[in-house]
Motif scaffolding. Structure first.
Motif, PDB file in Angstrom:
ATOM      1  N   UNK A   1     -14.487  65.818 -49.378  1.00 15.84           N
ATOM      2  CA  UNK A   1     -14.101  65.112 -50.599  1.00 15.84           C
ATOM      3  C   UNK A   1     -14.417  65.906 -51.858  1.00 15.84           C
ATOM      4  N   UNK A   2     -15.332  66.868 -51.770  1.00 13.04           N
ATOM      5  CA  UNK A   2     -15.767  67.605 -52.956  1.00 13.04           C
ATOM      6  C   UNK A   2     -15.045  68.931 -53.139  1.00 13.04           C
ATOM      7  N   UNK A   3     -14.313  69.370 -52.126  1.00 17.50           N
ATOM      8  CA  UNK A   3     -13.566  70.605 -52.243  1.00 17.50           C
ATOM      9  C   UNK A   3     -14.241  71.793 -51.573  1.00 17.50           C
ATOM     10  N   UNK A   4     -13.427  72.781 -51.207  1.00 19.42           N
ATOM     11  CA  UNK A   4     -13.935  73.959 -50.502  1.00 19.42           C
ATOM     12  C   UNK A   4     -13.617  75.249 -51.244  1.00 19.42           C
ATOM     13  N   UNK A   5     -13.221  75.153 -52.516  1.00 19.49           N
ATOM     14  CA  UNK A   5     -12.726  76.342 -53.217  1.00 19.49           C
ATOM     15  C   UNK A   5     -13.790  77.436 -53.315  1.00 19.49           C
ATOM     16  N   UNK A   6     -15.045  77.051 -53.574  1.00 16.79           N
ATOM     17  CA  UNK A   6     -16.085  78.062 -53.735  1.00 16.79           C
ATOM     18  C   UNK A   6     -16.301  78.844 -52.443  1.00 16.79           C
ATOM     19  N   UNK A   7     -16.356  78.148 -51.315  1.00 14.68           N
ATOM     20  CA  UNK A   7     -16.567  78.844 -50.048  1.00 14.68           C
ATOM     21  C   UNK A   7     -15.343  79.687 -49.689  1.00 14.68           C
ATOM     22  N   UNK A   8     -14.163  79.214 -50.036  1.00 16.43           N
ATOM     23  CA  UNK A   8     -12.948  79.987 -49.774  1.00 16.43           C
ATOM     24  C   UNK A   8     -12.925  81.269 -50.592  1.00 16.43           C
ATOM     25  N   UNK A   9     -13.323  81.189 -51.861  1.00  9.68           N
ATOM     26  CA  UNK A   9     -13.362  82.387 -52.693  1.00  9.68           C
ATOM     27  C   UNK A   9     -14.374  83.396 -52.154  1.00  9.68           C
TER      28      UNK A   9
ATOM     29  N   UNK B   1      -5.106  83.566 -50.969  1.00 18.95           N
ATOM     30  CA  UNK B   1      -5.735  82.254 -51.169  1.00 18.95           C
ATOM     31  C   UNK B   1      -4.663  81.283 -51.632  1.00 18.95           C
ATOM     32  N   UNK B   2      -4.623  80.113 -50.994  1.00 15.57           N
ATOM     33  CA  UNK B   2      -3.555  79.148 -51.243  1.00 15.57           C
ATOM     34  C   UNK B   2      -4.163  77.829 -51.720  1.00 15.57           C
ATOM     35  N   UNK B   3      -4.396  77.667 -53.034  1.00 16.11           N
ATOM     36  CA  UNK B   3      -4.987  76.427 -53.543  1.00 16.11           C
ATOM     37  C   UNK B   3      -4.008  75.263 -53.478  1.00 16.11           C
ATOM     38  N   UNK B   4      -4.557  74.057 -53.424  1.00 14.32           N
ATOM     39  CA  UNK B   4      -3.707  72.878 -53.502  1.00 14.32           C
ATOM     40  C   UNK B   4      -3.445  72.554 -54.969  1.00 14.32           C
ATOM     41  N   UNK B   5      -2.793  71.428 -55.225  1.00 18.86           N
ATOM     42  CA  UNK B   5      -2.402  71.092 -56.593  1.00 18.86           C
ATOM     43  C   UNK B   5      -3.603  70.874 -57.513  1.00 18.86           C
TER      44      UNK B   5
ATOM     45  N   UNK C   1     -11.862  75.749 -39.877  1.00 13.36           N
ATOM     46  CA  UNK C   1     -11.868  75.000 -41.140  1.00 13.36           C
ATOM     47  C   UNK C   1     -13.208  75.207 -41.840  1.00 13.36           C
ATOM     48  N   UNK C   2     -13.182  75.136 -43.155  1.00 10.96           N
ATOM     49  CA  UNK C   2     -14.380  75.412 -43.946  1.00 10.96           C
ATOM     50  C   UNK C   2     -14.974  74.165 -44.592  1.00 10.96           C
ATOM     51  N   UNK C   3     -14.345  73.002 -44.401  1.00  9.74           N
ATOM     52  CA  UNK C   3     -14.923  71.771 -44.919  1.00  9.74           C
ATOM     53  C   UNK C   3     -15.889  71.186 -43.890  1.00  9.74           C
ATOM     54  N   UNK C   4     -16.789  70.340 -44.363  1.00 10.26           N
ATOM     55  CA  UNK C   4     -17.773  69.694 -43.499  1.00 10.26           C
ATOM     56  C   UNK C   4     -17.832  68.208 -43.825  1.00 10.26           C
ATOM     57  N   UNK C   5     -18.434  67.440 -42.918  1.00 12.61           N
ATOM     58  CA  UNK C   5     -18.600  66.007 -43.142  1.00 12.61           C
ATOM     59  C   UNK C   5     -19.832  65.761 -44.020  1.00 12.61           C
ATOM     60  N   UNK C   6     -19.924  64.583 -44.647  1.00 15.24           N
ATOM     61  CA  UNK C   6     -21.056  64.294 -45.538  1.00 15.24           C
ATOM     62  C   UNK C   6     -22.389  64.199 -44.788  1.00 15.24           C
ATOM     63  N   UNK C   7     -23.472  64.280 -45.555  1.00 11.39           N
ATOM     64  CA  UNK C   7     -24.826  64.125 -45.000  1.00 11.39           C
ATOM     65  C   UNK C   7     -25.490  62.861 -45.542  1.00 11.39           C
ATOM     66  N   UNK C   8     -24.790  62.098 -46.341  1.00 16.69           N
ATOM     67  CA  UNK C   8     -25.353  60.905 -46.982  1.00 16.69           C
ATOM     68  C   UNK C   8     -25.885  59.937 -45.927  1.00 16.69           C
TER      69      UNK C   8
ATOM     70  N   UNK D   1      -8.290  80.150 -42.491  1.00 15.34           N
ATOM     71  CA  UNK D   1      -9.399  79.254 -42.803  1.00 15.34           C
ATOM     72  C   UNK D   1      -8.873  78.134 -43.704  1.00 15.34           C
ATOM     73  N   UNK D   2      -9.057  76.902 -43.290  1.00 12.21           N
ATOM     74  CA  UNK D   2      -8.368  75.767 -43.898  1.00 12.21           C
ATOM     75  C   UNK D   2      -9.314  74.770 -44.554  1.00 12.21           C
ATOM     76  N   UNK D   3      -8.734  73.901 -45.355  1.00 11.33           N
ATOM     77  CA  UNK D   3      -9.477  72.821 -46.007  1.00 11.33           C
ATOM     78  C   UNK D   3      -9.115  71.470 -45.392  1.00 11.33           C
ATOM     79  N   UNK D   4      -9.961  70.490 -45.604  1.00 13.12           N
ATOM     80  CA  UNK D   4      -9.679  69.085 -45.283  1.00 13.12           C
ATOM     81  C   UNK D   4      -9.328  68.832 -43.817  1.00 13.12           C
ATOM     82  N   UNK D   5      -9.932  69.572 -42.905  1.00 11.16           N
ATOM     83  CA  UNK D   5      -9.730  69.257 -41.486  1.00 11.16           C
ATOM     84  C   UNK D   5     -10.376  67.924 -41.137  1.00 11.16           C
ATOM     85  N   UNK D   6     -11.549  67.684 -41.693  1.00  7.46           N
ATOM     86  CA  UNK D   6     -12.320  66.491 -41.317  1.00  7.46           C
ATOM     87  C   UNK D   6     -11.679  65.194 -41.799  1.00  7.46           C
ATOM     88  N   UNK D   7     -10.785  65.279 -42.761  1.00  2.00           N
ATOM     89  CA  UNK D   7     -10.163  64.069 -43.293  1.00  2.00           C
ATOM     90  C   UNK D   7      -8.726  63.882 -42.834  1.00  2.00           C
TER      91      UNK D   7
END
Length: 392
Positions: free
Chosen positions: A28-36, A51-55, A79-86, A139-145
């Motif tokens: 939910x918070x984005x993966x741009x930093x890890x992708x860069x 690098x292919x950013x979304x909108x 994929x480079x996204x992860x699930x929350x730890x809350x 390497x992709x974003x938003x796999x977990x969602x």
């Protein structure tokens, strides 16, 4: 390969993994930093990087290549996204990798930054070889969602008429070769009715009543799916399934429920089953909607797609499976109950297989970890891949 070389590979991999874990790339918070970061690492290794950013610019896919520009390459995908730890009771900082007792702890170590780190650690070695065909990194974003990043990426690759010999998706499989899993389609159905006093139910439109009818229809379709099981289906159970996970609606005993919500999913073993369920449910909902609007024209039923992830279908001939078995020494391939991005690559004509370090049993849990030995086995597989692709 000397013991020193093997140790250097593992040390490099662990350093990269520690850096990846430090990026709190919750979906939910984005993966741009890890992708860069990954883009910079692969660029330094000599890869051609896109690098292919979304909108929003907060999420991004990465696609990179090393080796000749031919259509017979191998895709290494993660994929480079992860699930929350809350609200999870972690005993280690989830975003600072901790090594203890032969394990590496941190969110994403297993699912699936460990595989990504191994791929990037090997990139300089791939670049140093005279490869006969390219190695691609996806390497992709938003796999977990809902595998949204991989859906974007594979759609783009299809538009470009991109071809590859195969794809290895490094989801945690204890380095076992996996060539099949069911699809996972998740939905939320919203029912909007008309509130009123419970003593006069005919003057309102009870959203819970109509939601309950939809649930019963889903139960009916679930039973029908059992009769549609393909012959010799390898999955357990050998038919598509439907599950209603939650039904919520209304407020108290004496108010006609104005809204209701159904969270449900289906796991198809074949695309025709998914199409069948959606068509049957849509026709049924049309009937219910007309009944509701006869009393209250603004009443409605809407189904939102949370995610539609196609399955990975075992195929008689699969070059990616053959390659992965040769690289790992496996004498067969298995199935898994969880979904991955592999079916998306298969859907655009790229033979795909799952093979990655770590156990899915550790994924999404507090104190997620990966055994160091698993990373070692993954690096060995990638090293054999480099050897096999090197120009002789």
């Amino acid at each position: 390969m000397t013991q020193t070389d093997t140790t250097d590979r593992l040390t490099r991999c662990k350093e990269i993994l520690a850096n990846l874990i430090a990026f709190p790339s919750v979906s939910a918070d984005g993966n741009r930093a890890v992708t860069d970061y990954l883009a910079d690492m692969l660029t330094q290794a000599g890869a051609r990087v896109e690098v292919m950013p979304d909108a929003t610019g907060l999420q991004a896919n990465l696609f990179a290549s090393i080796g000749p520009d031919t259509d017979d390459g191998i895709i290494l995908s993660g994929h480079t996204d992860v699930v929350p730890v809350v609200d999870q009771p972690w005993t280690h900082d989830p975003f600072a990798m901790t090594e203890a007792d032969g394990r590496l702890y941190g969110r994403g170590t297993c699912d699936m930054k460990g595989f990504v780190a191994a791929c990037v650690a090997m990139a300089p070695e791939f670049a140093a070889r005279d490869l006969t065909c390219p190695v691609h990194f996806a390497f992709t974003h938003d796999e977990e969602t809902g595998c949204f990043g991989a859906q974007r990426l594979t759609a783009l690759l299809r538009e470009r008429n991109f071809r590859a010999m195969g794809a290895i998706i490094g989801e945690p499989s204890l380095m076992q070769v996996i060539d099949g899993h069911k699809g996972c389609y998740e939905y939320t159905t919203h029912v909007t009715g008309l509130e009123g006093h419970g003593s006069a139910p005919d003057l309102g439109v009870n959203a819970v009543d109509f939601a309950a009818r939809i649930v019963l229809k889903l139960v009916e379709l679930r039973d029908v799916l059992k009769t549609r099981a393909p012959a010799d289906c390898p999955f357990d159970p050998p038919h598509s399934t439907i599950n209603v996970g939650a039904l919520r609606g209304g407020h108290v005993h004496n108010i006609i429920a104005g809204t209701a919500r159904i969270d449900w999913e289906m796991r198809p073993v074949q695309q025709s089953d998914a199409d069948f369920v959606k068509a049957e449910l849509a026709a049924f909902v049309d009937i219910l909607r007309n009944q509701m609007q006869a009393t209250y024209p603004a009443a409605d039923i809407r189904t939102d797609i949370v995610g539609e992830v196609v399955g990975l279908i075992p195929e008689p001939v699969n070059p990616a499976r053959t390659l992965a078995m040769a690289l790992t020494g496996a004498n067969g391939a298995g199935l898994v109950p969880f979904g991955t991005e592999a079916g998306l690559f298969q859907s655009i004509g790229i033979p795909s297989v799952i093979c990655g370090p770590g156990s899915i049993a550790q994924a999404h849990k507090p104190d997620e970890y990966i055994d160091v030995s698993e990373l070692g086995r993954c690096l060995e597989m990638l090293g054999r891949l480099a050897d096999q692709l090197e120009q002789r």
